[in-house]
Design a protein around this motif. Structure first.
Motif, mmCIF file in Angstrom:
data_model
loop_
_atom_site.group_PDB
_atom_site.id
_atom_site.type_symbol
_atom_site.label_atom_id
_atom_site.label_comp_id
_atom_site.label_asym_id
_atom_site.label_seq_id
_atom_site.Cartn_x
_atom_site.Cartn_y
_atom_site.Cartn_z
ATOM 1 N N VAL A 129 0.846 -1.202 0.000
ATOM 2 C CA VAL A 129 0.000 0.000 0.000
ATOM 3 C C VAL A 129 0.880 1.250 0.000
ATOM 4 O O VAL A 129 0.645 2.193 -0.773
ATOM 5 C CB VAL A 129 -0.953 0.005 1.212
ATOM 6 C CG1 VAL A 129 -1.672 1.349 1.322
ATOM 7 C CG2 VAL A 129 -1.975 -1.122 1.092
ATOM 8 N N LEU A 130 1.903 1.281 0.860
ATOM 9 C CA LEU A 130 2.795 2.439 0.914
ATOM 10 C C LEU A 130 3.513 2.654 -0.415
ATOM 11 O O LEU A 130 3.631 3.793 -0.890
ATOM 12 C CB LEU A 130 3.816 2.257 2.035
ATOM 13 C CG LEU A 130 3.319 2.503 3.468
ATOM 14 C CD1 LEU A 130 4.398 2.125 4.474
ATOM 15 C CD2 LEU A 130 2.891 3.945 3.658
ATOM 16 N N GLU A 131 3.980 1.577 -1.016
ATOM 17 C CA GLU A 131 4.684 1.711 -2.294
ATOM 18 C C GLU A 131 3.769 2.251 -3.386
ATOM 19 O O GLU A 131 4.205 3.015 -4.254
ATOM 20 C CB GLU A 131 5.261 0.350 -2.701
ATOM 21 C CG GLU A 131 6.457 -0.063 -1.846
ATOM 22 C CD GLU A 131 6.868 -1.499 -2.093
ATOM 23 O OE1 GLU A 131 6.041 -2.275 -2.635
ATOM 24 O OE2 GLU A 131 8.009 -1.859 -1.731
ATOM 25 N N THR A 132 2.494 1.866 -3.329
ATOM 26 C CA THR A 132 1.535 2.389 -4.305
ATOM 27 C C THR A 132 1.266 3.867 -4.047
ATOM 28 O O THR A 132 1.160 4.663 -4.989
ATOM 29 C CB THR A 132 0.220 1.593 -4.240
ATOM 30 O OG1 THR A 132 0.501 0.202 -4.418
ATOM 31 C CG2 THR A 132 -0.751 2.040 -5.330
ATOM 32 N N LEU A 133 1.183 4.259 -2.785
ATOM 33 C CA LEU A 133 0.969 5.668 -2.446
ATOM 34 C C LEU A 133 2.163 6.525 -2.844
ATOM 35 O O LEU A 133 1.992 7.683 -3.249
ATOM 36 C CB LEU A 133 0.689 5.814 -0.943
ATOM 37 C CG LEU A 133 -0.681 5.340 -0.454
ATOM 38 C CD1 LEU A 133 -0.725 5.306 1.074
ATOM 39 C CD2 LEU A 133 -1.793 6.248 -0.987
ATOM 40 N N VAL A 134 3.359 5.976 -2.733
ATOM 41 C CA VAL A 134 4.560 6.715 -3.128
ATOM 42 C C VAL A 134 4.464 7.162 -4.585
ATOM 43 O O VAL A 134 4.941 8.243 -4.961
ATOM 44 C CB VAL A 134 5.826 5.853 -2.905
ATOM 45 C CG1 VAL A 134 7.022 6.461 -3.631
ATOM 46 C CG2 VAL A 134 6.135 5.721 -1.423
#
Length: 378
Positions: A129-134
């Protein structure tokens, strides 16, 4: 005699002015069903800010429906500017969890205009999820649960390099350890930093000293539940800010915090000359009379507009003195828009003085004993 005008007779240019006053999402959703014209103006506002809270009925099921919509309808996902996820299904079978995660990732990818994301449900934030938000090109505001344990890699956080607003909820030790590098990466843009703990010893003066050189553009700084932070650590941060702090929160800090020393340093350097909002707490061991005098000195040169004060814990113990409140009103009453007092008693006379002299006041939060109300009405 001419017939009465109908709502549909209004110029279509006025419809956005009507829609902007509709607040409830359910009402906006109903407007979308009226006709194509209403849909055109109502659907952007309906999807502009999408939120899921823990108290929402069937919230977890709605989260799944939300991300399925964002994944299946990119046109709607592009309208989302703020995504607030405070509830999320956790106790799922592995296959079901993977399916929901893919929906989330695809939905987030479609949010091309996402500018703010809040994701605070413990255990639901993952590395993927964090990598997608980045990869969200317009993301500038991030509020996340900082308990990373076995859920996400804290090192990913340092890749959010264009944030202007950052809030960490209950950050773990390794998440705190990322702050020096993370704030260095956001040095040019970061204006708001909030560290919200629950009596955590992880945020210390040393931590603040390490990030201070990296926050020259900070305007809002809020600390909650950081009992290892004293005036020394806070001073290093606020004194490193180029233009001066606009909003400052000092809740649940160390009992060794010296308000007299902090006030003296700030006044000597003019550090709080732009301060418009302050949040303070006192504990049961505070010598209230002396502390109040030091607070008045601290705020003497500030263009204060919002004043918040409370005690630590759930007990109503301290009473704000009439003289202290009168001095606050005398110095700042013409600008104050909010006067907020929680878990501290105030006299009816003081409340009347606030109402009479704070001519710009919009919000008033107070604690009053029933006997005081009764006596004032008799």
């Amino acid at each position: 005699m001419s017939s009465l005008a109908q709502f549909s007779d209004l110029p279509v240019e006025l419809l956005p002015l009507v829609v902007q006053h509709i607040v409830r999402p359910s009402h906006l959703a109903t407007l979308c069903l009226v006709n194509k014209t209403f849909y055109t103006f109502a659907v952007p506002q309906l999807y502009e800010r999408v939120f899921m809270h823990a108290w929402h009925k069937e919230g977890k099921a709605k989260v799944i429906k939300l991300f399925r919509t964002l994944a299946d309808y990119p046109r709607l996902a592009e309208l989302v500017q703020a995504l607030v996820i405070r509830d999320f299904p956790k106790a799922l079978q592995s296959e079901e969890h993977d399916t929901i995660l893919e929906l989330c990732l695809n939905g987030i990818r479609n949010c091309k205009n996402l500018g703010a994301c809040t994701w605070t449900r413990h255990g639901s934030l993952t590395s993927r999820v964090l990598e997608t938000l980045v990869d969200c090109p317009r993301l500038r505001e991030l509020e996340v649960n900082g308990q990373h344990n076995n859920y996400y890699d804290p090192r990913i956080l340092t890749r959010f390099t264009h944030l202007w607003r950052l809030s960490l909820i209950m950050p773990s030790g390794l998440v705190i350890d990322t702050l020096p590098l993370w704030t260095q990466n956001t040095q040019e843009t970061l204006q708001y930093l909030g560290l919200i703990c629950k009596s955590s010893t992880r945020v210390t003066d040393r931590v603040l000293q390490n990030i201070a050189p990296n926050v020259p553009n900070l305007e809002y700084f809020y600390l909650v539940g950081c009992p290892k932070v004293t005036h020394e650590g806070l001073w290093v941060v606020v004194s490193a800010v180029y233009r001066g702090i606009v909003g400052l929160g000092m809740e649940g800090l160390s009992t060794a915090f010296d308000m007299a020393a902090f006030s003296e340093r700030c006044n000597r350097a003019g550090t709080l000359s732009r301060l418009r909002s302050i949040t303070l707490t006192v504990d049961e061991h505070t010598s209230l009379n002396e502390w109040q005098q030091h607070v008045l000195s601290l705020l003497s040169n500030a263009p204060l507009q919002q004043f918040h004060i409370s005690t630590i814990g759930g007990h109503v113990n301290h009473r704000l003195s009439d003289d202290f409140c009168r001095a606050i009103v005398t110095a700042h009453g013409s600008r104050l828009t909010r006067f907020s007092v929680h878990r501290m008693r105030m006299s009816i006379v003081t409340i009347a003085d606030i109402c009479a002299r704070c001519t710009a006041l919009q919000q008033l939060f107070i604690v009053v004993e029933q006997k005081d109300l009764v006596s004032s009405c008799s």
